[in-house]
Design a protein around this motif. Sequence first.
Motif, PDB file in Angstrom:
ATOM      1  N   SER A 145      -5.926   2.056   3.960  1.00 18.13           N
ATOM      2  CA  SER A 145      -5.898   1.403   5.501  1.00 18.13           C
ATOM      3  C   SER A 145      -5.693   1.760   6.298  1.00 18.13           C
ATOM      4  CB  SER A 145      -4.308   1.133   5.675  1.00 18.13           C
ATOM      5  OG  SER A 145      -4.179   0.370   6.587  1.00 18.13           O
ATOM      6  N   ASP A 147      -6.946   3.072  10.963  1.00 18.87           N
ATOM      7  CA  ASP A 147      -5.694   2.626  12.158  1.00 18.87           C
ATOM      8  C   ASP A 147      -6.879   3.170  13.221  1.00 18.87           C
ATOM      9  OD1 ASP A 147      -4.000   3.263  15.043  1.00 18.87           O
ATOM     10  OD2 ASP A 147      -3.970   1.192  13.555  1.00 18.87           O
ATOM     11  N   ASP A 186      -5.775  -6.011   5.514  1.00 17.50           N
ATOM     12  CA  ASP A 186      -4.800  -5.118   6.305  1.00 17.50           C
ATOM     13  C   ASP A 186      -4.128  -5.451   7.697  1.00 17.50           C
ATOM     14  OD1 ASP A 186      -4.529  -2.636   6.879  1.00 17.50           O
ATOM     15  OD2 ASP A 186      -6.773  -1.751   7.216  1.00 17.50           O
ATOM     16  N   SER A 190      -0.478  -5.576   9.425  1.00 15.15           N
ATOM     17  CA  SER A 190      -0.158  -3.814  10.274  1.00 15.15           C
ATOM     18  C   SER A 190      -0.389  -4.274  11.038  1.00 15.15           C
ATOM     19  CB  SER A 190      -1.435  -2.596   9.562  1.00 15.15           C
ATOM     20  OG  SER A 190      -2.954  -2.974  10.194  1.00 15.15           O
TER      21      SER A 190
END
Length: 460
Positions: A145, A147, A186, A190
């Motif tokens: 994952s 960000d 994902d 999230s």
Amino acid sequence: MSESKPSPRFRVAICGTGISGLVLAITIGKYARNDVPIDIYEAHDSIVTPGAGIAIWRRTLEIMEELGVYEDLEKVGTRPSSSSSSHGPHYRKADLKDGGFDWFHLVLPDGGVKVQRRDLVLVLQRHLPANCTLHFRKRLVTYASNDSSDVSSIVMRFSDGTTASTDVLIGADGIRSAVRKIMFEDIARSRPETLDIERLDEWINPSWTGVLVYRCVFPTERLVKIRPDHPATREMILYCGRGHYVVSYPMAHGTQINLAAFVLDSQSTGKSFDGLWVTDVSREELLQKYEDFEPQAKELLQCCDRPSRWALHTVNELPLSTFGRVAITGDACHAMTPHLGAGAGQAVEDAFVLGRLLSHPLIDLPRVPVALQVYQDIRLPFSIWAARESLRTGWMYFFMAPGFYDSIDRSNEAKDLEVLSREIEKQWAWQGTGGSVDEWKRAEKELCDRLGHLRRKSNL
């Protein structure tokens, strides 16, 4: 004293060696001045080229010229001869056993280039940059994952148990894209507030159109033996009938003919397809589907010794095509019906705009998400529009478009076909306008505007 290599700004991993993935690597290699190394991961043990012939129209050829690929492409592709009247397909009303008739000729400003998909991929492969490394037998299972605020590496895990890391991950891995699946999962995990979670399966999984496509490439001489003056040896022709149509065109400088025969079951649209998506079938199965068509069309079909049958699937319209430093492109993002010959072209346009954005001198690793967001905002709406219009055009070829000629009520056939022909002309008009070189200019302006806004905001 040898010249030192520039330090990499960031690394790019591309999953998939299809047209979009290869063009993306070529674009980055041309514009990034060797400071963006590229790794391409392919699930098979070589570059696989499913499909047969494709038509490449003016918008896409413009990009091929920009990338320096056009001359090699022209050597393996086929253009209409200067003496040919064909700068676009000829249409026939063909669902008549005793013989059909010419319906109209769609005249395009450029006849495009017809080429075997395998030959196009080989040309692209020869133009891959020196700082691009190919990795085979690497089927992506998952990636870590990431960000948008995280500049750590993205770790990819493959089915053979190995791992690799990258800074930017691009899914060019086709209609059953692993990157698309993982990316949406994902986001749902999230950032659930950004998605309608109930539609997650719809975005991850392709959808069957209810169409079966029979594909074949055969030597032109095979058709000449049946009918020496058959127009399909010279022209691109669509044989249209209710729920069925056949398209053919010459390739390889007229020595081969590409054929695709479409059969629609409108009651199956959106349902699950039971069986292999692609399989070889008998010529008899294909002929049986077109038993009510005219002899000219059947002569073409008789040349197909062992056609392949494809269950035509598409990717449902996606709400986004990027998250953090991951993006999807080509069929992974918008696999569409082939009725406008736009799928490969849209994949190339994606790759060109995306590659130029990632190559831009203002883009470093922390700014990659900005570049990917611009790519999404410029390309995704247009590719979705192209997919919609391609689907709509297919219904016209099937004589099943609402409000148009349906091949059942023939009381005013000539006028109804004229109305339909004008509508099809409108459907094709966009192929002769604009293009991704212009689109790139818009993308660059948008990129600079957003980076300028971020810079001003950080100075407040």
